[in-house]
Design a protein around this motif. Structure first.
Motif, short mmCIF file in Angstrom:
data_model
loop_
_atom_site.label_atom_id
_atom_site.label_comp_id
_atom_site.label_asym_id
_atom_site.label_seq_id
_atom_site.Cartn_x
_atom_site.Cartn_y
_atom_site.Cartn_z
N HIS A 22 -1.52 9.09 2.49
CA HIS A 22 -2.20 8.67 3.54
C HIS A 22 -3.26 9.46 4.19
O HIS A 22 -4.24 8.93 4.93
CB HIS A 22 -1.20 8.49 4.84
CG HIS A 22 -0.47 7.30 4.47
ND1 HIS A 22 0.73 6.89 4.82
CD2 HIS A 22 -0.68 6.17 3.70
CE1 HIS A 22 1.11 5.76 4.28
NE2 HIS A 22 0.39 5.44 3.61
N LEU A 23 -3.57 10.94 3.95
CA LEU A 23 -4.82 11.64 4.58
C LEU A 23 -5.58 11.66 3.39
O LEU A 23 -6.77 11.83 3.72
CB LEU A 23 -4.18 12.73 4.72
CG LEU A 23 -3.35 13.29 6.12
CD1 LEU A 23 -3.26 14.38 6.31
CD2 LEU A 23 -4.44 12.53 7.42
N LEU A 24 -5.38 11.27 2.07
CA LEU A 24 -6.53 11.60 1.04
C LEU A 24 -6.79 9.86 0.68
O LEU A 24 -7.62 9.26 1.47
CB LEU A 24 -5.94 12.31 -0.16
CG LEU A 24 -5.64 13.85 0.31
CD1 LEU A 24 -5.44 14.63 -0.95
CD2 LEU A 24 -6.94 14.38 1.16
N GLN A 25 -6.38 9.62 -0.55
CA GLN A 25 -7.04 8.35 -1.18
C GLN A 25 -6.54 7.10 -0.32
O GLN A 25 -7.49 6.32 -0.12
CB GLN A 25 -6.43 8.23 -2.74
CG GLN A 25 -6.98 9.30 -3.50
CD GLN A 25 -8.47 9.51 -3.66
OE1 GLN A 25 -9.18 8.62 -3.64
NE2 GLN A 25 -9.10 10.71 -4.13
N ASP A 26 -5.39 7.18 -0.01
CA ASP A 26 -4.78 5.82 0.87
C ASP A 26 -4.41 4.68 -0.16
O ASP A 26 -4.76 4.37 -1.01
CB ASP A 26 -5.53 5.49 2.19
CG ASP A 26 -4.77 5.16 3.28
OD1 ASP A 26 -3.30 4.84 3.04
OD2 ASP A 26 -5.13 4.98 4.25
N GLU A 27 -3.51 4.01 0.66
CA GLU A 27 -3.00 2.73 0.10
C GLU A 27 -4.19 1.70 -0.40
O GLU A 27 -5.36 1.72 0.70
CB GLU A 27 -2.09 1.82 1.15
CG GLU A 27 -0.97 2.81 1.59
CD GLU A 27 0.15 3.13 0.48
OE1 GLU A 27 0.13 2.32 -0.33
OE2 GLU A 27 0.96 4.03 1.00
N GLY A 28 -4.18 0.87 -1.04
CA GLY A 28 -5.19 -0.08 -1.55
C GLY A 28 -6.40 0.71 -2.26
O GLY A 28 -7.37 -0.19 -2.62
N SER A 29 -6.51 1.80 -2.11
CA SER A 29 -7.73 2.66 -2.89
C SER A 29 -7.78 2.69 -4.51
O SER A 29 -6.67 2.13 -5.05
CB SER A 29 -7.75 4.03 -2.12
OG SER A 29 -6.79 4.78 -3.07
N VAL A 30 -8.82 2.84 -5.05
CA VAL A 30 -8.75 3.06 -6.56
C VAL A 30 -7.81 3.89 -6.81
O VAL A 30 -7.23 3.47 -8.20
CB VAL A 30 -10.38 3.57 -6.88
CG1 VAL A 30 -10.60 4.60 -6.46
CG2 VAL A 30 -10.67 3.42 -8.23
N GLN A 31 -7.60 5.01 -6.49
CA GLN A 31 -6.25 5.60 -6.99
C GLN A 31 -5.02 5.14 -7.02
O GLN A 31 -4.20 5.63 -8.02
CB GLN A 31 -6.43 7.10 -6.17
CG GLN A 31 -5.66 8.29 -7.10
CD GLN A 31 -5.00 9.12 -6.36
OE1 GLN A 31 -4.78 9.24 -5.28
NE2 GLN A 31 -5.04 10.33 -7.00
N GLN A 32 -4.79 4.17 -6.14
CA GLN A 32 -3.44 3.52 -6.10
C GLN A 32 -3.62 2.49 -7.24
O GLN A 32 -2.36 1.78 -7.20
CB GLN A 32 -3.18 2.90 -4.71
CG GLN A 32 -3.21 4.37 -3.82
CD GLN A 32 -1.84 5.25 -3.87
OE1 GLN A 32 -0.81 4.62 -3.80
NE2 GLN A 32 -1.94 6.37 -4.31
N LEU A 33 -4.59 2.02 -7.77
CA LEU A 33 -4.48 0.78 -8.69
C LEU A 33 -4.49 1.10 -10.01
O LEU A 33 -4.79 2.41 -10.42
CB LEU A 33 -5.81 -0.01 -8.69
CG LEU A 33 -6.43 -0.46 -7.24
CD1 LEU A 33 -8.01 -1.20 -7.31
CD2 LEU A 33 -5.35 -1.47 -6.68
N GLU A 34 -3.91 0.41 -11.10
CA GLU A 34 -3.90 0.43 -12.28
C GLU A 34 -4.45 -0.60 -13.38
O GLU A 34 -4.80 -1.50 -12.86
CB GLU A 34 -2.52 0.67 -12.87
CG GLU A 34 -1.74 1.94 -11.99
CD GLU A 34 -2.31 3.25 -12.12
OE1 GLU A 34 -2.89 3.65 -13.06
OE2 GLU A 34 -2.13 4.01 -11.43
N GLY A 35 -4.69 -0.35 -14.48
CA GLY A 35 -5.13 -1.28 -15.47
C GLY A 35 -6.48 -1.81 -15.07
O GLY A 35 -7.43 -1.31 -14.72
N PRO A 36 -6.61 -3.34 -15.49
CA PRO A 36 -7.95 -3.99 -15.22
C PRO A 36 -8.60 -3.61 -13.70
O PRO A 36 -9.77 -3.68 -13.72
CB PRO A 36 -7.86 -5.28 -15.69
CG PRO A 36 -6.58 -5.32 -16.24
CD PRO A 36 -5.77 -4.23 -16.02
#
Ligand code: HEM
Length: 417
Positions: free
Chosen positions: A88-102
């Motif tokens: 929550h202090l860095l990349q956060d929910e919904g961000s590119v870091q929390q996504l995978e694949g296409p």
């Protein structure tokens, strides 16, 4: 059936991943900080061990094989792999870091286009901002990271095309700095920073709305605000989070700026090469700063498929932490890893430095801001050797590995002329 070819542990020659003594190692992580992995590897006599962190089974590993396994496209997902207090202090929910694949790939193309493709504008803005901020500060002693955070905030705003007054710029610099400083803490300090972040997110949402209303497709903020996925614009919250994911890590480079000042002070021979205009030596010094000094200790991932490490197979769902600091200091990969020696990059590849993640930029979670970071550090080294003059007053220059994120004990104070 898959043929299992055991690969031996780099240190012992034995096959498999041993257990770290003790049921749970959370207390060791709190005690050892960046040295957590290295001490564990030493204790088990291998480059990987199994243990528990917060009662959850984990494999901690360093070195070339671990980096290779961890950096394979889509092999380890980030959701659920990092404590929420950090996410929550860095990349956060919904961000590119929390996504995978296409979906990750689509968003990552955008982040690479902006952070990597447009980095020249960021460096140029920083070149102008550094002497300005130093002049505004006037004579007197100041921590290097403080000047750098101000200059980087100004540069990032200019680069993204976001206009704010000096008062808001100062506030924002403090807000973004706090997110990084508190990501390693738990409890009230972390909660306070998360609360403060809400205000910054509200501001970022305003920026998104305003760029959309203005029909701005030109500036970086405008391109992000108008980015579409599957034919639809990004959700306003997500666009705001990604806006912060360009601004916050740019300001985080301030920590590397302090380390660069530390390195120049400790290694006057390399400082004089930069001062003399040796472009190759300057770039090597920038990469050695990223390799040598402690920044992100580890990255975590959850295996999306079975994987093999040191001759042992692990199931899908296995939590793994790749020790970034330990890999950048691994004797397997680096000759005399604990010596600061930019000259190693005369032959070594800077891509082998894992301070900003592993794998290929597009296909993995490796940092899209990596090349921008190197270029900002090259500019920093030039400013520190050829820009506004300063001296380094008497101070404690030690860097404790126990505190995450790390910094020189007295903050690497510079006294500008
Ligand atoms: C201070 C220097 C920096 C450090 C030490 C750093 C470190 C990292 C690390 C370790 C990761 C990988 C996380 C993982 O594998 O899960 C990462 C990812 C990321 N970084 Fe950086 N970074 C820096 C600068 C930047 C800059 C300047 C930007 C943008 C302008 C940036 C934007 C990002 C983004 C958006 C991701 C997520 C990428 C993805 O998940 O595909 N970083 N960074």
């Amino acid at each position: 059936m898959t043929q299992i070819v055991p690969s031996p542990s780099r240190v012992t020659g034995v096959t498999g991943v041993p257990d770290l003594p003790g049921w749970d190692a959370t207390w060791r992580l709190a005690r050892d900080g960046y040295a957590f992995g290295q001490r564990g590897f030493r204790d088990v006599g291998a480059d990987a061990f199994r243990t528990r962190l917060l009662a959850r089974p984990v494999v901690v590993a360093r070195g070339a094989e671990a980096a290779h396994v961890f950096g394979e496209p889509d092999a380890f997902e980030r959701r659920g792999a990092i404590p929420r207090s950090v996410v929550h202090l860095l990349q956060d929910e919904g961000s590119v870091q929390q996504l995978e694949g296409p979906r990750h790939g689509e968003r990552k193309v955008l982040m690479l286009e902006l952070a990597q493709g447009e980095r020249a504008g960021l460096v140029e803005a920083f070149r102008d901002a550094w002497p300005e901020v130093v002049a505004e500060h006037g004579h007197g002693a100041v921590p290097a990271a403080e000047v750098a955070a101000r200059a980087l905030t100004r540069a990032a705003l200019e680069w993204t095309g976001i206009r704010v007054d000096r008062g808001r710029e100062t506030e924002l610099s403090g807000e973004l700095t706090e997110m990084i400083a508190r990501a390693g803490s738990v409890g009230p300090l972390n909660w306070k920073a998360r609360l403060r972040r809400r205000r910054t997110e509200a501001w970022a949402r305003d920026v998104v709305r305003e760029r959309r209303a203005a029909g701005d497709h030109e500036t970086i903020a405008g391109r992000l605000a108008h980015h579409t996925e599957g034919g639809r614009p990004l959700d306003e919250d997500v666009a705001a989070v990604e806006m912060l994911n360009l601004l916050r890590p740019t300001v985080a480079v301030a920590r590397f700026v302090a380390f660069a000042a530390h390195a120049l002070h400790r290694h006057p021979d390399w400082a004089s090469q930069t001062r003399g205009g040796d472009a190759a030596a300057t770039r090597w010094t920038a990469d050695e700063v990223r390799r040598f000094y402690p920044f992100f200790p580890m990255v975590g991932g959850i295996a999306t498929e079975p994987f093999e490490l040191h001759g042992e197979w692990f199931e899908e769902g296995q939590w793994m932490m790749l020790d970034l600091y330990g890999t950048d200091h691994s004797p397997e990969l680096w000759e005399r890893p604990d010596v600061f020696n930019p000259g190693r990059f005369a032959t070594a590849s800077p891509h082998a430095v894992v301070a900003q993640g592993v794998g290929e930029h597009l296909a993995s979670h490796r940092c899209p801001g990596e090349l921008a970071t190197v270029d900002l550090l090259v500019e920093t080294l030039q400013q520190l050797t050829q820009g506004p003059a300063y001296t380094v007053p008497e101070q404690d220059l030690r860097i404790s590995l126990r505190r995450i994120p790390a910094e020189p004990e007295d903050g690497m104070i510079l006294q500008f002329a």
